[in-house]
Write an enzyme that holds these catalytic residues in place. Structure first.
Site, mmCIF file in Angstrom:
data_model
loop_
_atom_site.group_PDB
_atom_site.id
_atom_site.type_symbol
_atom_site.label_atom_id
_atom_site.label_comp_id
_atom_site.label_asym_id
_atom_site.label_seq_id
_atom_site.Cartn_x
_atom_site.Cartn_y
_atom_site.Cartn_z
ATOM 1 N N LYS A 80 45.150 3.260 49.466
ATOM 2 C CA LYS A 80 45.221 4.178 50.714
ATOM 3 C C LYS A 80 43.979 4.692 51.170
ATOM 4 C CE LYS A 80 47.997 8.230 51.874
ATOM 5 N NZ LYS A 80 48.911 9.379 51.333
ATOM 6 N N SER A 158 53.031 10.178 54.391
ATOM 7 C CA SER A 158 52.003 10.135 55.026
ATOM 8 C C SER A 158 51.625 8.325 54.399
ATOM 9 C CB SER A 158 50.849 10.789 54.672
ATOM 10 O OG SER A 158 50.374 10.794 53.142
ATOM 11 N N SER A 182 54.909 12.084 50.254
ATOM 12 C CA SER A 182 54.157 11.181 50.942
ATOM 13 C C SER A 182 54.115 9.923 50.124
ATOM 14 C CB SER A 182 52.844 11.723 51.358
ATOM 15 O OG SER A 182 52.699 12.322 52.311
#
Lengths: 495, 95
Positions: A80, A158, A182
């Site tokens: 990420k 997210s 998330s």
């Protein structure tokens, strides 16, 4: 060479690598080709094929050597964009960190590298991890590989890029982070597994901070076994994060027996929300029945402060964000606004932050500033922290009564269309995290397991919540649920 | 509690985010929606409850007060938008 190497799970790839049936270079090349062909998903936003192939080559050397190779030796993964990776763009999907190349590596990504993992690149996400649909990213929307009509769907957020990449087999697994859901919400939206461990299990050092008392990293994988393998590699005690726990990390994979006879599973009545779609209710009931069938004892429990978790979160998280994001001032890194003649340093701060932050980030920073400001600190911030203590107490009491894990839906709906929430007020988007956010406030481990498809054919997930530090037990319950649910659907390739 | 345009301007300034005048009413509306949602917390009886400071009861670790990773000014300045002679450079602050 086997075909479709990018479709393997970590465990399958690990075994094939050990036997010498494949090399890490072959695995890595298969993933790189898949990534290059998946531009439409907008999942990988900074590709690092050179780093990947270099690490794959050294993994192959290690696998040939006499010593036992580490647990992820040669396994290609995505990272990420929230994780700082040395010399590689790390900008939390924000314009304010444009061109930022850290001179250091986050502890979690270093742990993965030490375990032999091969980094394929950086993954799309909501800006500063603030969002539930990956629509606040400076890179543009990440897209869900699942599709049932002509709409493009959100992969959730997210960690939307991570979810999309794993579900579309662009990598074997990916890192995510979870502040209010998330990891678990995007995992549910894309039919994959995602676990947020107990607060303190993974070091936060080098992970760009959103809300420090809530943020935790975790793996997003194709199944529960892979989650166990990768989580163990990510966890560690780290002197550079004072909240990281100095307790041993067990061999989580060894705890996957699938035997949950006599385990007590709590069903919290407060998670039965008004207006909850029938399909979610039905999935939850089916999951409960599955766990009962494999020998678990089902009990009804009450977590009375559940309703107040989201409002408490939307005080605490913005408050911490406003403080954490104060560092983006155009001085030390990232974007700096151009100044007109006569403009001074306050203009520089204000223009830099207005240009660099997107709308949702600006809004949350300002809400945080407001709830911390003189005169409102007690009314908002301190009250929210008291409610947070009550939310944790609800869970403590359930666990004290002998509950081993709690089963809930992961999300209030399946994935929705990109752009569909554009006209809604911000609170409507926040409701996506209604089932997950309590877990962050209480610091507990939570896992989302794909459990079925809705009428449209989109994946739905169930969430299991565990006792603090007992991720091994939690993963085992999840493993039993996974086995009973038998979810094997994959998105049909259209990209 | 309702936020007006002046309060929105003040909050934006405290947060050091430039918001143009014509954007302030919409911003105030958004604040009011979010704060309205947060107001639910007033329903909870929090008498005698301590605000949570740490989710896990733990005493923060201590360490010796020594330099661990020093002497890397070049690395620290490397990402700066404007660095000169070993310093971060900013517009003139003191007249």
């Amino acid at each position: 060479m086997m075909s479709g190497l990018n479709k393997l799970t970590i465990a399958e790839a690990r075994d094939a690598l050990k036997k010498g049936d494949v090399t890490s270079v072959e695995l890595t090349e298969a993933c790189i080709s898949a990534i290059d062909a998946a531009g439409a998903l907008n999942a990988f936003v900074h590709k690092t094929p050179e780093i990947a192939l270099e690490r794959a080559k050294s993994a192959d050397e290690r696998l040939k050597g006499g010593e036992e190779a580490p647990s992820l030796c040669g396994i290609p993964v995505g990272i990420k964009d929230l994780f700082c990776t040395k010399g590689v763009d790390s900008q939390a999907a924000s314009g304010i960190l444009e061109n930022f190349k850290p001179e250091y590596e986050s502890t979690v990504s270093q742990n993965l590298a030490d375990a032999g993992a091969v980094m394929l690149g950086k993954l799309n996400m909501d800006e500063f991890a603030m969002g539930s649909s990956n629509e606040t990213s400076v890179y543009g929307d990440a897209v869900n590989p699942w599709k049932v009509d002509d709409r493009q769907l959100t992969p959730g957020g997210s960690s939307g890029g991570s979810a999309s990449a794993v579900a579309a087999d662009l990598c074997l697994a990916a890192t995510g982070t979870d502040t209010g859901g998330s990891i678990r919400q995007p995992a549910a939206f894309t039919g994959i597994t995602g676990i947020k461990p107990t607060y303190g299990r993974c070091s936060r050092w080098g992970i760009i901070a959103f809300a420090s008392s809530l943020d935790q990293a975790g793996p997003m994988t194709k199944n529960v076994r892979d989650a166990a393998i990768m989580l163990e590699a990510m966890c560690s005690h780290d002197p550079k994060d004072s909240t990281s726990a100095d307790i041993p990390v067990p061999n989580f994979e060894a705890m996957l027996t699938g035997d949950i006879k006599g385990k007590v599973i709590g069903i919290p009545k407060e998670y039965r929300m008004d207006g909850m779609p029938d399909e979610i209710e039905k999935l939850w009931a089916e999951g409960t029945a599955m766990l009962k069938d494999v020998g678990a004892k089902i009990v009804d429990i009450s977590l009375p402060h559940t309703k107040y978790a989201l409002p408490a979160y939307y005080v605490i998280a913005p408050a911490e964000a406003s403080s954490n994001l104060a560092r983006y001032d155009g001085v030390r890194y990232g974007h700096r606004a151009k100044l007109a003649a006569g403009e001074g340093i306050v203009d520089m701060y204000e223009k830099t932050r207005a240009e660099g932050f997107g709308h949702e980030v600006q809004r949350r920073v300002m809400v945080g500033t407001y709830v911390l400001s003189a005169g409102f600190y007690d009314a908002y911030y301190n009250r929210a922290r008291k409610v947070r203590a009550l939310i944790k107490r609800d869970f403590d009491e359930a666990f004290d009564q002998g509950v081993d894990a709690i089963l809930t839906p992961a999300t209030p709906s399946a994935a929705f269309g990109l752009g569909e929430m554009a006209e809604a007020d911000p609170v409507q988007m926040y409701l996506n995290d209604v089932f997950t956010v309590t877990v962050n406030l209480a610091g507990l481990p939570g896992i989302s397991v794909p459990a079925g498809l809705d009428k449209q054919g989109l994946p739905l997930g169930l969430q299991l919540i565990g006792r603090p530090w007992e991720e091994g037990d939690l993963l085992n319950v999840a493993y039993a649920l996974e086995g009973a649910a038998g979810f094997v659907s994959k998105p049909e390739k259209w990209w | 509690m309702s936020i007006d345009k002046d309060t929105a301007r003040k909050v934006a300034h405290l947060a050091r985010i430039r918001v143009e005048d014509d954007a302030l009413p919409a911003l105030a509306d958004e604040f009011n929606t979010i704060l309205g949602f947060i107001e639910q917390l007033n329903e909870v009886n929090v008498d005698g409850i301590e605000p949570m400071t740490s989710v896990t009861p733990q005493r923060l670790k201590r360490r010796e007060d020594v330099v661990t990773e020093g002497d890397q000014a070049d690395k620290i300045l490397k990402n700066a938008p404007d660095a000169r002679e070993g310093f971060f450079a900013v517009p003139k602050v003191v007249e």
